[in-house]
Design a protein around this motif. Structure first.
Motif, PDB file in Angstrom:
ATOM      1  N   TYR A   1      -6.414  -1.143   8.554  1.00  0.00           N
ATOM      2  CA  TYR A   1      -5.121  -0.962   7.902  1.00  0.00           C
ATOM      3  C   TYR A   1      -4.997  -1.776   6.623  1.00  0.00           C
ATOM      4  O   TYR A   1      -3.919  -1.822   6.016  1.00  0.00           O
ATOM      5  N   LEU A   2      -6.085  -2.403   6.209  1.00  0.00           N
ATOM      6  CA  LEU A   2      -6.102  -3.202   4.984  1.00  0.00           C
ATOM      7  C   LEU A   2      -6.807  -2.453   3.866  1.00  0.00           C
ATOM      8  O   LEU A   2      -7.783  -1.737   4.101  1.00  0.00           O
ATOM      9  N   ALA A   3      -6.324  -2.648   2.645  1.00  0.00           N
ATOM     10  CA  ALA A   3      -6.996  -2.107   1.461  1.00  0.00           C
ATOM     11  C   ALA A   3      -7.221  -3.233   0.470  1.00  0.00           C
ATOM     12  O   ALA A   3      -6.458  -4.215   0.442  1.00  0.00           O
TER      13      ALA A   3
ATOM     14  N   LYS B   1      -6.863  -5.277  -2.683  1.00  0.00           N
ATOM     15  CA  LYS B   1      -5.770  -5.390  -3.641  1.00  0.00           C
ATOM     16  C   LYS B   1      -6.237  -4.948  -5.031  1.00  0.00           C
ATOM     17  O   LYS B   1      -7.346  -5.277  -5.440  1.00  0.00           O
ATOM     18  N   PRO B   2      -5.410  -4.193  -5.760  1.00  0.00           N
ATOM     19  CA  PRO B   2      -5.771  -3.865  -7.140  1.00  0.00           C
ATOM     20  C   PRO B   2      -6.026  -5.142  -7.952  1.00  0.00           C
ATOM     21  O   PRO B   2      -5.203  -6.062  -7.951  1.00  0.00           O
ATOM     22  N   GLU B   3      -7.158  -5.189  -8.622  1.00  0.00           N
ATOM     23  CA  GLU B   3      -7.506  -6.384  -9.391  1.00  0.00           C
ATOM     24  C   GLU B   3      -6.542  -6.629 -10.537  1.00  0.00           C
ATOM     25  O   GLU B   3      -6.346  -7.775 -10.964  1.00  0.00           O
ATOM     26  N   SER B   4      -5.942  -5.575 -11.034  1.00  0.00           N
ATOM     27  CA  SER B   4      -5.053  -5.701 -12.198  1.00  0.00           C
ATOM     28  C   SER B   4      -3.659  -6.194 -11.830  1.00  0.00           C
ATOM     29  O   SER B   4      -2.844  -6.459 -12.717  1.00  0.00           O
ATOM     30  N   LEU B   5      -3.366  -6.322 -10.534  1.00  0.00           N
ATOM     31  CA  LEU B   5      -2.034  -6.743 -10.096  1.00  0.00           C
ATOM     32  C   LEU B   5      -2.034  -8.168  -9.563  1.00  0.00           C
ATOM     33  O   LEU B   5      -3.008  -8.623  -8.961  1.00  0.00           O
ATOM     34  N   SER B   6      -0.912  -8.847  -9.759  1.00  0.00           N
ATOM     35  CA  SER B   6      -0.689 -10.119  -9.085  1.00  0.00           C
ATOM     36  C   SER B   6      -0.396  -9.834  -7.617  1.00  0.00           C
ATOM     37  O   SER B   6      -0.151  -8.688  -7.222  1.00  0.00           O
ATOM     38  N   MET B   7      -0.385 -10.881  -6.795  1.00  0.00           N
ATOM     39  CA  MET B   7      -0.045 -10.707  -5.390  1.00  0.00           C
ATOM     40  C   MET B   7       1.379 -10.173  -5.243  1.00  0.00           C
ATOM     41  O   MET B   7       1.648  -9.306  -4.400  1.00  0.00           O
ATOM     42  N   VAL B   8       2.284 -10.678  -6.047  1.00  0.00           N
ATOM     43  CA  VAL B   8       3.678 -10.229  -5.982  1.00  0.00           C
ATOM     44  C   VAL B   8       3.765  -8.743  -6.307  1.00  0.00           C
ATOM     45  O   VAL B   8       4.442  -7.975  -5.613  1.00  0.00           O
ATOM     46  N   GLU B   9       3.089  -8.320  -7.353  1.00  0.00           N
ATOM     47  CA  GLU B   9       3.109  -6.903  -7.720  1.00  0.00           C
ATOM     48  C   GLU B   9       2.478  -6.035  -6.627  1.00  0.00           C
ATOM     49  O   GLU B   9       3.004  -4.983  -6.267  1.00  0.00           O
TER      50      GLU B   9
ATOM     51  N   GLU C   1      -6.554   4.914  -2.824  1.00  0.00           N
ATOM     52  CA  GLU C   1      -6.344   5.750  -4.005  1.00  0.00           C
ATOM     53  C   GLU C   1      -5.353   5.081  -4.961  1.00  0.00           C
ATOM     54  O   GLU C   1      -5.508   5.152  -6.183  1.00  0.00           O
ATOM     55  N   ALA C   2      -4.351   4.411  -4.401  1.00  0.00           N
ATOM     56  CA  ALA C   2      -3.409   3.662  -5.237  1.00  0.00           C
ATOM     57  C   ALA C   2      -4.146   2.590  -6.027  1.00  0.00           C
ATOM     58  O   ALA C   2      -3.918   2.417  -7.235  1.00  0.00           O
ATOM     59  N   THR C   3      -5.048   1.867  -5.350  1.00  0.00           N
ATOM     60  CA  THR C   3      -5.833   0.836  -6.039  1.00  0.00           C
ATOM     61  C   THR C   3      -6.616   1.429  -7.196  1.00  0.00           C
ATOM     62  O   THR C   3      -6.640   0.883  -8.311  1.00  0.00           O
ATOM     63  N   ARG C   4      -7.254   2.560  -6.951  1.00  0.00           N
ATOM     64  CA  ARG C   4      -8.046   3.213  -7.995  1.00  0.00           C
ATOM     65  C   ARG C   4      -7.189   3.612  -9.185  1.00  0.00           C
ATOM     66  O   ARG C   4      -7.545   3.357 -10.343  1.00  0.00           O
TER      67      ARG C   4
ATOM     68  N   ILE D   1      -1.072   4.165 -13.247  1.00  0.00           N
ATOM     69  CA  ILE D   1       0.197   3.871 -12.587  1.00  0.00           C
ATOM     70  C   ILE D   1       0.678   2.492 -13.011  1.00  0.00           C
ATOM     71  O   ILE D   1      -0.089   1.516 -12.982  1.00  0.00           O
ATOM     72  N   ARG D   2       1.936   2.410 -13.357  1.00  0.00           N
ATOM     73  CA  ARG D   2       2.557   1.139 -13.759  1.00  0.00           C
ATOM     74  C   ARG D   2       3.385   0.596 -12.592  1.00  0.00           C
ATOM     75  O   ARG D   2       4.176   1.333 -11.997  1.00  0.00           O
ATOM     76  N   ILE D   3       3.204  -0.672 -12.263  1.00  0.00           N
ATOM     77  CA  ILE D   3       3.937  -1.302 -11.173  1.00  0.00           C
ATOM     78  C   ILE D   3       4.989  -2.246 -11.751  1.00  0.00           C
ATOM     79  O   ILE D   3       4.688  -3.072 -12.618  1.00  0.00           O
ATOM     80  N   VAL D   4       6.219  -2.101 -11.281  1.00  0.00           N
ATOM     81  CA  VAL D   4       7.342  -2.876 -11.818  1.00  0.00           C
ATOM     82  C   VAL D   4       8.041  -3.621 -10.695  1.00  0.00           C
ATOM     83  O   VAL D   4       8.524  -3.025  -9.738  1.00  0.00           O
TER      84      VAL D   4
END
Length: 334
Positions: free
Chosen positions: A111-113, A115-123, A290-293, A300-303
């Motif tokens: 159930y783990l993926a 983490k996107p490298e481009s995101l902070s932990m908070v994002e 897929e979200a990570t990719r 995709i922009r995360i806000v």
């Protein structure tokens, strides 16, 4: 470890910061995660009000979304190693799996993926539930494809802003409802083709005008209430309306849906976890991968709109309940 526990059904005064036992890796496929952040979603305050899915099992730790670093692994774990950065959707309903308003949690490796490298932990912590909800609504409840027109309500909100971007990446035409010029600017910046200010326009009439009277192939209702039934005239004949809320409407509205031969669907991405459907949950992990990719690919922009420390989880709930925010609210733990 420190954790915010829900001690009873009710207001934010039921959320208490306290010391609780550390999770134990009793399953050889479990992973111990040092949580850095927990994403907030409306389900959190809804469960707080009712005492979780299992009020007889209080106290509980809320929070379905988490991001952190692998601290230890079970003997059968092969997908992750100590030090890996992960994000996930797990727990938070009051059942066997602990939520994420805590310093540590144990999660099955499947159930783990990463983490996107481009995101902070908070994002990263802000992503899982809204991503899974939007993805399942667009592709499982309907089958969105290039050339379709989709009306997404609340295109600046948590689920809505992700749905707008996924739909746009699918090369659909995206119409969304917003409530202010600022939210229109935001929605357009993430890919919305048309924005309808629902405070100034009848969104169904506006949608019909934008589609030359045909209507949207799909309507995604993240608001609920009267918005669901009011969406029926905005959908094309033989179209599809997906909602996150209860399906309740008048006989008159039912007549409109029937005459237009609409398909009506629920979307609740909690179902696989609630019914302990392992394969369905693994499929959700694939969606997060897929979200990570797509996130790391710049599609995709995360806000994140607001961030609160763990000891202010109650204030975070109050902010979220106030509604009308752009993007997501997150609890920062580390």
């Amino acid at each position: 470890m420190k954790a915010v526990t829900l001690t009873g059904a009710g207001g934010t005064d039921m959320l208490k910061l306290m010391e609780v036992p550390d999770p134990v890796l009793s399953d050889p496929q479990a992973v111990l995660v040092r949580l850095h952040a927990a994403g907030l979603n409306p389900v959190d305050y809804k469960l707080r009000r009712k005492g979780g899915f299992y009020p007889d099992r209080l106290p509980l730790i809320l929070g379905c979304d988490g991001a952190g670093v692998v601290e230890a692994v079970g003997d059968a774990v092969t997908r992750f190693a100590v030090g890996d950065e992960v994000y996930f959707f797990n727990g938070g309903m009051g059942g066997d799996e602990q939520g994420n308003y805590a310093e540590l949690t144990a999660v099955h490796q499947d159930y783990l993926a990463a983490k996107p490298e481009s995101l902070s932990m908070v994002e990263a912590a802000s992503v899982p539930l809204v991503w899974l909800t939007a993805w399942e609504a667009l592709f499982d409840r309907y089958a969105l494809q290039a050339g379709d027109t989709v009306l997404i309500h609340g295109g600046a909100g948590g689920v809505g802003y992700i749905a707008v971007q996924i739909a746009k990446q699918t090369r659909a035409t995206v119409i969304t409802t917003i409530s202010s010029p600022e939210k229109e600017a935001f929605a357009r910046s993430i890919g919305a083709d048309y924005c309808i200010n629902y405070r100034e326009q009848d969104f169904a009439a506006a949608t019909l005008q934008l589609t030359d009277g045909r209507g949207a192939d799909m309507v995604f209702d993240v608001v609920g209430g009267q918005v669901f039934a009011d969406s029926f005239p905005a959908a094309r004949i033989f179209g599809h309306v997906v909602t996150l809320d209860e399906i309740n409407f008048t006989k008159e509205a039912a007549g409109i849906a029937k005459l237009r031969n609409l398909s009506l669907s629920y979307e609740l991405m909690l179902t696989p976890m609630h019914f302990k459907m392992h394969e369905a949950r693994v499929r959700q992990t694939r969606m997060l991968e897929e979200a990570t990719r797509m996130i790391d690919g710049g599609q995709i922009r995360i806000v994140v709109n607001k961030v609160f420390p763990l000891d202010e989880a109650g204030r975070a709930h109050e902010s979220l309940e106030g509604g009308h925010s752009t993007g997501k609210t997150v609890i920062k733990i580390v």
